[in-house]
Design a protein around this motif. Sequence first.
Motif, PDB file in Angstrom:
ATOM      1  N   LEU A  36       0.759  -1.294   0.341  1.00  0.00           N
ATOM      2  CA  LEU A  36       0.625  -0.419  -0.189  1.00  0.00           C
ATOM      3  C   LEU A  36       0.531   1.259  -0.010  1.00  0.00           C
ATOM      4  O   LEU A  36       1.898   1.075   0.390  1.00  0.00           O
ATOM      5  CB  LEU A  36      -0.566   0.005   1.387  1.00  0.00           C
ATOM      6  N   LYS A  37       0.557   2.322  -0.634  1.00  0.00           N
ATOM      7  CA  LYS A  37       0.993   3.511  -0.803  1.00  0.00           C
ATOM      8  C   LYS A  37       0.594   4.525   0.894  1.00  0.00           C
ATOM      9  O   LYS A  37      -0.576   4.059   1.250  1.00  0.00           O
ATOM     10  CB  LYS A  37       0.617   4.682  -1.890  1.00  0.00           C
ATOM     11  N   ARG A  38       1.632   5.350   1.237  1.00  0.00           N
ATOM     12  CA  ARG A  38       1.383   5.678   2.196  1.00  0.00           C
ATOM     13  C   ARG A  38      -0.087   6.668   2.274  1.00  0.00           C
ATOM     14  O   ARG A  38      -0.152   7.327   0.958  1.00  0.00           O
ATOM     15  CB  ARG A  38       2.783   7.102   2.151  1.00  0.00           C
ATOM     16  N   GLY A  39      -0.420   6.892   2.903  1.00  0.00           N
ATOM     17  CA  GLY A  39      -2.417   7.442   3.117  1.00  0.00           C
ATOM     18  C   GLY A  39      -2.906   6.722   2.954  1.00  0.00           C
ATOM     19  O   GLY A  39      -4.114   7.497   2.846  1.00  0.00           O
ATOM     20  N   GLU A  40      -2.884   5.731   2.400  1.00  0.00           N
ATOM     21  CA  GLU A  40      -3.882   5.252   1.431  1.00  0.00           C
ATOM     22  C   GLU A  40      -4.948   3.731   2.301  1.00  0.00           C
ATOM     23  O   GLU A  40      -4.181   3.287   3.543  1.00  0.00           O
ATOM     24  CB  GLU A  40      -3.217   4.071   0.557  1.00  0.00           C
ATOM     25  N   THR A  41      -6.330   4.074   2.607  1.00  0.00           N
ATOM     26  CA  THR A  41      -7.012   4.105   3.371  1.00  0.00           C
ATOM     27  C   THR A  41      -7.252   2.085   2.890  1.00  0.00           C
ATOM     28  O   THR A  41      -7.417   1.964   1.949  1.00  0.00           O
ATOM     29  CB  THR A  41      -8.452   4.273   3.103  1.00  0.00           C
ATOM     30  N   VAL A  42      -7.148   1.189   4.585  1.00  0.00           N
ATOM     31  CA  VAL A  42      -7.723   0.336   4.223  1.00  0.00           C
ATOM     32  C   VAL A  42      -8.685  -0.172   4.562  1.00  0.00           C
ATOM     33  O   VAL A  42      -9.209  -1.044   3.984  1.00  0.00           O
ATOM     34  CB  VAL A  42      -6.591  -1.030   4.770  1.00  0.00           C
ATOM     35  N   ILE A  43      -9.657   0.065   6.137  1.00  0.00           N
ATOM     36  CA  ILE A  43     -10.657  -0.556   6.542  1.00  0.00           C
ATOM     37  C   ILE A  43     -11.305   0.716   6.665  1.00  0.00           C
ATOM     38  O   ILE A  43     -10.142   2.327   6.514  1.00  0.00           O
ATOM     39  CB  ILE A  43     -10.253  -0.852   7.366  1.00  0.00           C
ATOM     40  N   LEU A  56       3.965  -6.046   7.557  1.00  0.00           N
ATOM     41  CA  LEU A  56       4.458  -7.002   7.255  1.00  0.00           C
ATOM     42  C   LEU A  56       5.730  -5.965   8.007  1.00  0.00           C
ATOM     43  O   LEU A  56       6.704  -5.986   8.962  1.00  0.00           O
ATOM     44  CB  LEU A  56       5.107  -7.562   6.393  1.00  0.00           C
ATOM     45  N   ASN A  57       5.842  -4.744   7.684  1.00  0.00           N
ATOM     46  CA  ASN A  57       6.444  -3.618   7.532  1.00  0.00           C
ATOM     47  C   ASN A  57       5.548  -1.965   7.550  1.00  0.00           C
ATOM     48  O   ASN A  57       4.947  -1.999   6.453  1.00  0.00           O
ATOM     49  CB  ASN A  57       7.855  -3.549   7.088  1.00  0.00           C
ATOM     50  N   GLY A  58       6.582  -1.505   7.448  1.00  0.00           N
ATOM     51  CA  GLY A  58       5.872  -0.054   8.192  1.00  0.00           C
ATOM     52  C   GLY A  58       5.113   0.381   9.149  1.00  0.00           C
ATOM     53  O   GLY A  58       5.079   0.135  10.160  1.00  0.00           O
ATOM     54  N   MET A  59       4.775   1.382   8.963  1.00  0.00           N
ATOM     55  CA  MET A  59       3.588   1.734   9.867  1.00  0.00           C
ATOM     56  C   MET A  59       2.089   1.498   9.602  1.00  0.00           C
ATOM     57  O   MET A  59       1.445   2.147   8.177  1.00  0.00           O
ATOM     58  CB  MET A  59       3.755   2.439  10.661  1.00  0.00           C
ATOM     59  N   PHE A  60       0.867   1.486  10.440  1.00  0.00           N
ATOM     60  CA  PHE A  60      -0.194   2.247  10.228  1.00  0.00           C
ATOM     61  C   PHE A  60      -0.585   3.003  11.601  1.00  0.00           C
ATOM     62  O   PHE A  60      -0.153   3.301  12.189  1.00  0.00           O
ATOM     63  CB  PHE A  60      -2.076   1.194  10.034  1.00  0.00           C
TER      64      PHE A  60
END
Length: 80
Positions: A36-43, A56-60
Amino acid sequence: MNMKELMDIAKDYPWFSQYLERMPDAFAERLEVVSLKRGETVIRKGFEHPYIYFLLNGMFVMQNEYFNGRNFSYAEQSAP
């Protein structure tokens, strides 16, 4: 995605390997790796979301967007 492909990814994430080892085949066969790109909405609140996500990596960041356009961030989590 087959189990070998998943285990290849999981070798860099020991905690994720433990999940995969115990996961029923019916679930493992349906797993997808998504970038996913930074700032992309998942839910999105109020919409169905019949998925399970592993970071797995990054942050939410969990946010609530109000009708007046304001956003309130109430949780942040980095990958293990």
